[in-house]
Design a protein around this motif. Structure first.
Motif, PDB file in Angstrom:
ATOM      1  N   ARG A  15     -11.611  19.142 -38.943  1.00  0.00           N
ATOM      2  CA  ARG A  15     -12.225  18.333 -37.883  1.00  0.00           C
ATOM      3  C   ARG A  15     -11.211  17.300 -37.383  1.00  0.00           C
ATOM      4  O   ARG A  15     -10.588  17.467 -36.345  1.00  0.00           O
ATOM      5  CB  ARG A  15     -13.530  17.685 -38.409  1.00  0.00           C
ATOM      6  CG  ARG A  15     -14.464  17.230 -37.308  1.00  0.00           C
ATOM      7  CD  ARG A  15     -14.098  15.879 -36.734  1.00  0.00           C
ATOM      8  NE  ARG A  15     -14.163  14.816 -37.730  1.00  0.00           N
ATOM      9  CZ  ARG A  15     -13.700  13.599 -37.504  1.00  0.00           C
ATOM     10  NH1 ARG A  15     -13.143  13.273 -36.337  1.00  0.00           N
ATOM     11  NH2 ARG A  15     -13.753  12.666 -38.456  1.00  0.00           N
ATOM     12  N   ASP A  16     -10.957  16.242 -38.146  1.00  0.00           N
ATOM     13  CA  ASP A  16      -9.979  15.247 -37.677  1.00  0.00           C
ATOM     14  C   ASP A  16      -8.585  15.860 -37.623  1.00  0.00           C
ATOM     15  O   ASP A  16      -7.789  15.555 -36.727  1.00  0.00           O
ATOM     16  CB  ASP A  16      -9.979  14.016 -38.598  1.00  0.00           C
ATOM     17  CG  ASP A  16      -9.997  12.711 -37.816  1.00  0.00           C
ATOM     18  OD1 ASP A  16      -9.729  12.742 -36.608  1.00  0.00           O
ATOM     19  OD2 ASP A  16     -10.270  11.656 -38.418  1.00  0.00           O
ATOM     20  N   HIS A 196     -12.125   6.327 -44.792  1.00  0.00           N
ATOM     21  CA  HIS A 196     -11.493   7.292 -43.880  1.00  0.00           C
ATOM     22  C   HIS A 196     -10.343   6.539 -43.204  1.00  0.00           C
ATOM     23  O   HIS A 196     -10.577   5.710 -42.328  1.00  0.00           O
ATOM     24  CB  HIS A 196     -12.572   7.721 -42.873  1.00  0.00           C
ATOM     25  CG  HIS A 196     -12.100   8.611 -41.781  1.00  0.00           C
ATOM     26  ND1 HIS A 196     -12.439   9.951 -41.717  1.00  0.00           N
ATOM     27  CD2 HIS A 196     -11.357   8.374 -40.672  1.00  0.00           C
ATOM     28  CE1 HIS A 196     -11.926  10.483 -40.619  1.00  0.00           C
ATOM     29  NE2 HIS A 196     -11.255   9.550 -39.959  1.00  0.00           N
ATOM     30  N   HIS A 198      -6.676   6.097 -41.199  1.00  0.00           N
ATOM     31  CA  HIS A 198      -5.656   6.662 -40.308  1.00  0.00           C
ATOM     32  C   HIS A 198      -4.309   6.015 -40.611  1.00  0.00           C
ATOM     33  O   HIS A 198      -4.221   4.941 -41.201  1.00  0.00           O
ATOM     34  CB  HIS A 198      -6.087   6.520 -38.848  1.00  0.00           C
ATOM     35  CG  HIS A 198      -7.036   7.620 -38.462  1.00  0.00           C
ATOM     36  ND1 HIS A 198      -6.593   8.828 -38.003  1.00  0.00           N
ATOM     37  CD2 HIS A 198      -8.395   7.704 -38.529  1.00  0.00           C
ATOM     38  CE1 HIS A 198      -7.642   9.620 -37.777  1.00  0.00           C
ATOM     39  NE2 HIS A 198      -8.755   8.960 -38.089  1.00  0.00           N
ATOM     40  N   ASN A 232      -4.038  11.311 -40.680  1.00  0.00           N
ATOM     41  CA  ASN A 232      -4.987  10.763 -41.669  1.00  0.00           C
ATOM     42  C   ASN A 232      -4.293  10.664 -43.027  1.00  0.00           C
ATOM     43  O   ASN A 232      -3.172  11.154 -43.184  1.00  0.00           O
ATOM     44  CB  ASN A 232      -6.173  11.727 -41.808  1.00  0.00           C
ATOM     45  CG  ASN A 232      -7.058  11.782 -40.579  1.00  0.00           C
ATOM     46  OD1 ASN A 232      -6.603  12.097 -39.498  1.00  0.00           O
ATOM     47  ND2 ASN A 232      -8.317  11.459 -40.744  1.00  0.00           N
TER      48      ASN A 232
HETATM   49 ZN    ZN Z   1     -10.683   9.772 -37.956  1.00  0.00          ZN
END
Ligand code: ZN
Ligand code: KIV
Length: 357
Positions: A15-16, A196, A198, A232
């Protein structure tokens, strides 16, 4: 320190990670990566964003139907259409999000704070009413007003969210700041906390680990650290740091890390930089005479971990910094057994070539 024994790995490569500019996977390719992630042993796989396209919906359906051991999540904004798309994918776990910083509320969503809370609560209630397990993210949490942020988290937990996630959406945290934030949020809610992170300042892994020390129990990661902008937190770095430096366990079979990195790199087309920790081509390569000599007599001298633990092999490189020990090892690797005289000559030649650039 409030460390928990086992840390859960929530992999968002599909997804990311797929939001990396230029990356686009077919449903079949996503399925192939999902199978590998399941073999690898991640706890959760974020399979995609079903509202985004027909292919995304198809991919999530395919992955759900595989019956993997890993939990399968799908992403949705807190809107009925998004949640319905997740329901139609067959996923039983939803990653629901809405932005909470004034910046995003004002310029992106054009909502006032109370409206965002109402939407978040409605979204969670709707998802719960359809039997979904909910992980709720307050997008841009790290630039949100902390009192408001906690109000949002409390409201969604009251509405039934099973777990909350703290995204550092633009990677602006430092380990100390993020640790404090995680502690503040944990005081406000009584459900497990994910993070989560980055990598805009190269701190995604450090911030994730600081969050674990502050009591977060699940970390969102991607293989090779791919993702929006600078990416990420990298799965391979988080998992190995947890195991080797923090004495925490995960369910990941670390011997499959390199193989997984290769598959993701090949299918996404995103190359791994040679000096990347754990999975970069040079992560276990040695050239200088001093290092190869040390390594050949005791690997721990210049290797913090045994390469085999992550499915790799040590590499001795010939070059102008090499000494006879390294060159001999390299030649023996290639099936040659030079005399002492020959070895001296070859070493001198290698240095001469190296000096010529
Ligand atoms: Zn993200
Ligand atoms: O970085 C982020 O904030 C996200 C959200 C969807 C959680 O990816």
């Amino acid at each position: 320190m409030t460390l928990n024994e086992q840390i859960e790995i929530f992999d968002t490569t599909l997804r990311d990670g797929e939001q990396t500019p230029g990356v686009s996977l077919t449903p079949q390719e996503k399925l192939e990566i999902a199978r590998q992630l399941d073999r690898l042993g991640v706890d959760a796989i974020e399979a995609g964003f079903p509202i985004a396209s027909q292919g995304e919906l198809e991919a999530v359906k395919l992955i759900v139907r595989e019956g993997l051991k890993s939990e399968v999540y799908a992403l949705a904004r807190v809107s009925k259409n998004d949640i319905d798309a997740v329901i139609s994918s067959g996923a039983s776990n939803i990653h629901l999000f809405i932005a909470t910083s004034d910046l995003h509320l004002t310029y992106k969503l054009k909502l006032i704070r109370e409206q965002a809370i109402e939407r978040a609560v409605n979204g969670v209630e709707y998802a719960k009413a359809h039997g979904l397990k909910v992980e709720f993210s307050a997008e841009d949490a790290t630039r949100s007003d902390i009192e408001y942020l906690n109000k949002v988290y409390k409201s969604v937990v009251d509405a039934g969210a099973d777990r909350i996630d703290i995204p550092d959406t633009v990677g602006i945290m430092t380990p100390a700041k993020f640790s404090n934030l995680v502690k503040e949020v944990r005081k406000a809610v009584n459900v497990p906390v994910s993070v989560h992170c980055h990598n805009d300042f190269g701190l995604a892994v450090a911030n994730s680990l600081a969050a674990v020390e502050a009591g977060a129990t699940r970390i969102h990661v991607t293989v090779n650290g791919i993702g929006e902008r600078a990416g990420n937190a990298a799965l391979e770095e988080v998992v190995m740091a947890l195991q080797c430096l923090y004495n925490r366990r995960t369910r990941v079979n670390t011997r499959l890390i390199y193989e997984t990195s290769k598959i993701v790199s090949q299918l996404t087309g995103v190359m791994v930089q040679p000096n990347k920790a754990i999975v970069g081509e040079n992560a276990f390569a040695h050239e200088s005479g001093i290092h190869t000599h040390g390594i050949l007599s005791m690997p721990l001298t210049y290797e913090p971990i045994n390469p085999e633990i992550v499915g790799r092999k040590r590499m001795i490189q010939a070059g102008k910094h090499a000494g006879t020990h390294g060159i001999l090892a390299k030649l023996q690797d290639m099936g040659w057994q030079p005399t002492e005289e020959q070895l001296k000559e070859i070493t001198a030649k290698v240095k001469e070539l190296g000096d010529k650039g």
